[in-house]
Scaffold this active site. Structure first.
Site, short mmCIF file in Angstrom:
data_model
loop_
_atom_site.label_atom_id
_atom_site.label_comp_id
_atom_site.label_asym_id
_atom_site.label_seq_id
_atom_site.Cartn_x
_atom_site.Cartn_y
_atom_site.Cartn_z
N ALA A 42 3.21 -9.17 -16.61
CA ALA A 42 3.64 -9.23 -15.35
C ALA A 42 5.28 -8.93 -15.49
O ALA A 42 5.67 -9.66 -16.11
CB ALA A 42 2.99 -10.12 -14.45
N GLU A 143 10.08 -25.42 -26.70
CA GLU A 143 10.88 -25.70 -27.58
C GLU A 143 11.97 -24.51 -27.56
O GLU A 143 13.21 -24.88 -27.95
CB GLU A 143 10.25 -25.56 -29.01
CG GLU A 143 11.18 -25.71 -30.62
CD GLU A 143 11.94 -27.21 -30.40
OE1 GLU A 143 12.99 -27.23 -30.06
OE2 GLU A 143 10.78 -28.15 -30.77
N ALA A 148 16.83 -21.31 -29.38
CA ALA A 148 15.84 -20.44 -29.48
C ALA A 148 14.64 -21.32 -30.36
O ALA A 148 14.15 -22.22 -29.90
CB ALA A 148 16.11 -19.39 -30.35
N LEU A 150 14.60 -22.89 -33.09
CA LEU A 150 15.21 -24.21 -34.00
C LEU A 150 14.29 -25.48 -33.46
O LEU A 150 14.15 -25.58 -32.33
CB LEU A 150 16.72 -24.55 -33.83
CG LEU A 150 17.44 -23.43 -34.59
CD1 LEU A 150 19.01 -23.80 -34.17
CD2 LEU A 150 17.28 -23.03 -35.92
N GLU A 205 24.92 -12.69 -21.20
CA GLU A 205 24.31 -12.37 -20.08
C GLU A 205 25.20 -11.02 -19.51
O GLU A 205 26.57 -10.86 -19.82
CB GLU A 205 24.35 -13.42 -18.87
CG GLU A 205 23.77 -14.91 -19.25
CD GLU A 205 22.31 -14.28 -19.10
OE1 GLU A 205 21.70 -13.49 -18.67
OE2 GLU A 205 21.66 -15.19 -20.02
N ASP A 216 24.76 -23.14 -18.76
CA ASP A 216 23.74 -22.82 -19.59
C ASP A 216 23.69 -23.87 -20.58
O ASP A 216 22.36 -24.57 -20.83
CB ASP A 216 23.74 -21.37 -20.32
CG ASP A 216 22.54 -20.93 -21.11
OD1 ASP A 216 21.66 -21.09 -20.92
OD2 ASP A 216 23.02 -20.95 -22.52
N LYS A 220 20.77 -27.06 -21.24
CA LYS A 220 20.22 -27.41 -22.36
C LYS A 220 20.48 -28.92 -22.78
O LYS A 220 19.63 -29.64 -23.19
CB LYS A 220 20.82 -26.76 -23.50
CG LYS A 220 20.25 -25.06 -23.27
CD LYS A 220 21.14 -24.11 -24.45
CE LYS A 220 20.41 -22.82 -24.19
NZ LYS A 220 21.57 -22.01 -25.10
N GLY A 336 18.60 -14.54 -29.77
CA GLY A 336 18.05 -13.31 -30.14
C GLY A 336 16.67 -13.32 -29.86
O GLY A 336 15.92 -14.43 -29.68
N1 LIG Z 1 17.07 -13.07 -25.28
C1 LIG Z 1 17.30 -14.20 -26.11
O1 LIG Z 1 18.02 -14.22 -26.96
C2 LIG Z 1 16.81 -15.66 -25.36
C3 LIG Z 1 17.04 -16.84 -26.38
C4 LIG Z 1 16.35 -17.99 -25.73
C5 LIG Z 1 15.89 -18.06 -24.69
N2 LIG Z 1 15.70 -17.00 -23.84
C6 LIG Z 1 15.08 -17.10 -22.56
O2 LIG Z 1 14.00 -16.26 -22.17
C7 LIG Z 1 13.95 -15.89 -20.98
C8 LIG Z 1 13.70 -14.19 -21.10
O3 LIG Z 1 15.07 -13.46 -21.62
P1 LIG Z 1 15.06 -12.00 -21.74
O4 LIG Z 1 16.36 -11.78 -22.57
O5 LIG Z 1 13.74 -11.64 -22.42
O6 LIG Z 1 15.24 -11.51 -20.41
P2 LIG Z 1 15.16 -10.19 -19.67
O7 LIG Z 1 15.11 -9.08 -20.82
O8 LIG Z 1 16.00 -9.95 -18.62
O9 LIG Z 1 13.51 -10.33 -19.18
C9 LIG Z 1 13.11 -10.85 -18.13
C10 LIG Z 1 11.75 -10.35 -17.44
O10 LIG Z 1 11.23 -11.39 -16.79
C11 LIG Z 1 10.63 -10.56 -15.73
N3 LIG Z 1 10.78 -11.43 -14.29
C12 LIG Z 1 11.72 -11.98 -13.73
N4 LIG Z 1 11.59 -12.64 -12.59
C13 LIG Z 1 10.09 -12.71 -12.82
C14 LIG Z 1 8.95 -13.20 -11.84
N5 LIG Z 1 9.19 -14.04 -10.96
N6 LIG Z 1 7.82 -13.04 -12.30
C15 LIG Z 1 7.24 -12.39 -13.51
N7 LIG Z 1 8.21 -11.71 -14.17
C16 LIG Z 1 9.70 -11.94 -13.78
C17 LIG Z 1 11.77 -9.32 -15.49
O11 LIG Z 1 11.13 -8.39 -14.59
P3 LIG Z 1 11.89 -7.39 -13.84
O12 LIG Z 1 12.29 -6.39 -14.63
O13 LIG Z 1 11.06 -7.13 -12.88
O14 LIG Z 1 13.40 -8.06 -13.11
C18 LIG Z 1 11.72 -9.23 -16.90
O15 LIG Z 1 10.42 -8.31 -17.63
C19 LIG Z 1 15.06 -16.27 -20.27
O16 LIG Z 1 14.87 -17.62 -19.65
C20 LIG Z 1 16.02 -16.52 -21.29
O17 LIG Z 1 16.96 -17.50 -21.06
C21 LIG Z 1 16.23 -15.75 -24.19
#
Ligand SMILES: NC(=O)c1ccc[n+]([C@@H]2O[C@H](COP(=O)([O-])OP(=O)(O)OC[C@H]3O[C@@H](n4cnc5c(N)ncnc54)[C@H](OP(=O)(O)O)[C@@H]3O)[C@@H](O)[C@H]2O)c1
Length: 356
Positions: A42, A143, A148, A150, A205, A216, A220, A336
């Site tokens: 979803a 975790e 990430a 780690l 972001e 952010d 953490k 990442g």
């Molecule tokens: N990317 C990294 O390197 C990284 C590292 C550590 C932690 N994280 C964490 O991992 C999480 C995801 O990051 P990402 O980079 O994958 O983000 P992203 O590419 O922006 O993807 C977010 C996804 O969540 C969906 N979403 C938003 N609200 C939702 C809801 N209420 N119900 C269901 N789905 C929903 C979005 O859908 P829509 O397209 O419809 O908005 C999209 O599919 C974040 O919390 C981020 O802080 C990421």
């Protein structure tokens, strides 16, 4: 064969990489008598339901067959199909999804989350969530909230639970700001250029001020503090934001982008007063006995552990009663989609080994 049923919320960077990693590992898992099925995926508006689990064609299937949903539709679906060994994965940054955790747990789901919101909301929610988990004998693993994949949360929890008093944790908690200051400290280029590079590489972001605000990193720090039973809130973290007042939230993103060069002068001034042996790092620190949590830009010795960071690495220096002369150091890629998805995957395996 043990079968695990995953409901995946979030199919962006991390969620889609997780699907790919699970798909690639299927044969390896089956050799270990484990089958991981993903019958529901979803995003924020739509869900795709497939009883046998999604296939390689999930992206086109999602486009063609996804439907608007409510959380109750997902719960009804898994009940009707009689699925057991349920895990909900939160690969979003959504605060509205977090409100559904309780309902998911009450309906048989374990939760694995890369989303920091649940652990950095007010203490009332934080404590209630843990009571519900206990009552329903369910797990919540997160975790990837800090560093990430780690093993930082697991490590400090084990030290704390074994009675080793943690005194301080200090480090660079943000992959994007690690990149920005590792580059800016060493190269003779304007700050705005480094920041734009980081955004182009997908490290920040979309609005880089979210990284520069320090919020952010503060989340953490709070998550780590709570692991150590410190009853604190986000507003207890002292944050030195890197966003100048004239470019703060009242300025739109496009105005910020146009005026980004206004960052160059103040950051050059900070760099100019720095001795050759020092570099800049955006540092988070947690002083446990004084319950002091701080996020700020620091000049650190170039030869120190923090000073030697490269790329997008995170580092955590942990001083405890046992590790009191030399800290326990955890260092490595802290951001990442690949490492984060791998962290979620490890937690699926961790829960799976305990399920029948
Ligand atoms: N990317 C990294 O390197 C990284 C590292 C550590 C932690 N994280 C964490 O991992 C999480 C995801 O990051 P990402 O980079 O994958 O983000 P992203 O590419 O922006 O993807 C977010 C996804 O969540 C969906 N979403 C938003 N609200 C939702 C809801 N209420 N119900 C269901 N789905 C929903 C979005 O859908 P829509 O397209 O419809 O908005 C999209 O599919 C974040 O919390 C981020 O802080 C990421």
């Amino acid at each position: 064969m043990k079968t695990i049923h995953i409901v995946l919320f979030g199919i962006g960077n991390v969620g889609s990489t997780l699907i790919q990693q699970i798909e690639t590992a299927q044969q390896h898992l089956e050799r270990n008598h484990l089958k991981i099925k993903i019958p529901v995926i979803a995003n924020s508006r739509l869900a795709f339901f497939k009883e046998e689990g999604i296939a390689n064609s999930w992206q086109t299937d999602f486009e063609a067959f996804s439907v608007p949903y409510k959380i109750s539709d997902i719960i009804r679906f898994v009940k009707e199909k009689g699925f057991n060994n349920l895990i909900a994965i939160d690969a979003t940054a959504s605060s509205s999804l977090v409100k559904n955790y309780i309902q998911l747990i009450e309906n048989g789901f374990h939760i694995i989350s890369a989303n920091k919101i649940a652990n950095s909301l007010h203490a009332e929610f934080y404590n209630h969530l843990r009571l519900v988990l206990k009552k329903h004998n369910k797990q919540f693993l997160y975790e990837t909230n800090v560093g990430a994949a780690l093993p930082i949360i697991e490590t400090i929890k084990s030290l704390h639970n074994s009675g080793d008093q943690i005194q301080t944790i200090k480090g660079v908690f943000s992959g994007s700001l690690s990149y920005v200051f590792n580059t800016f400290s060493d190269a003779d280029i304007p700050f705005s250029k480094v920041l734009n590079q980081a955004t182009e590489l997908g490290l920040t972001e979309p609005d880089a001020r979210e990284d520069l605000s320090g919020k952010d990193v503060a989340r953490k720090l709070l998550i780590l503090a709570r692991e150590l039973d410190l009853n604190l809130e986000l507003q207890d973290v002292s944050i030195k934001s890197l966003v100048p007042k004239q470019l703060n939230g009242k300025t739109t993103l496009s105005q910020f982008k146009k005026r980004i060069k206004e960052l160059d002068k103040p950051f050059n001034e900070i760099k100019d007063v720095q001795s050759k042996n020092n570099v800049l790092r955006y540092v988070g620190s947690l002083d446990v006995s004084n319950k002091k949590l701080e996020v700020k830009l620091e000049h650190v010795k170039r030869a120190s552990t923090l000073g030697q960071l490269k790329g997008t690495d995170n580092v955590f220096e942990i001083f405890t009663e046992t590790y009191n002369k030399q800290p326990l150091v955890i260092k490595g890629s802290g951001a990442g989609k690949e490492v984060t998805a791998r962290g979620l995957f490890s937690e699926i395996i961790k829960i799976s080994t305990q399920l029948s």
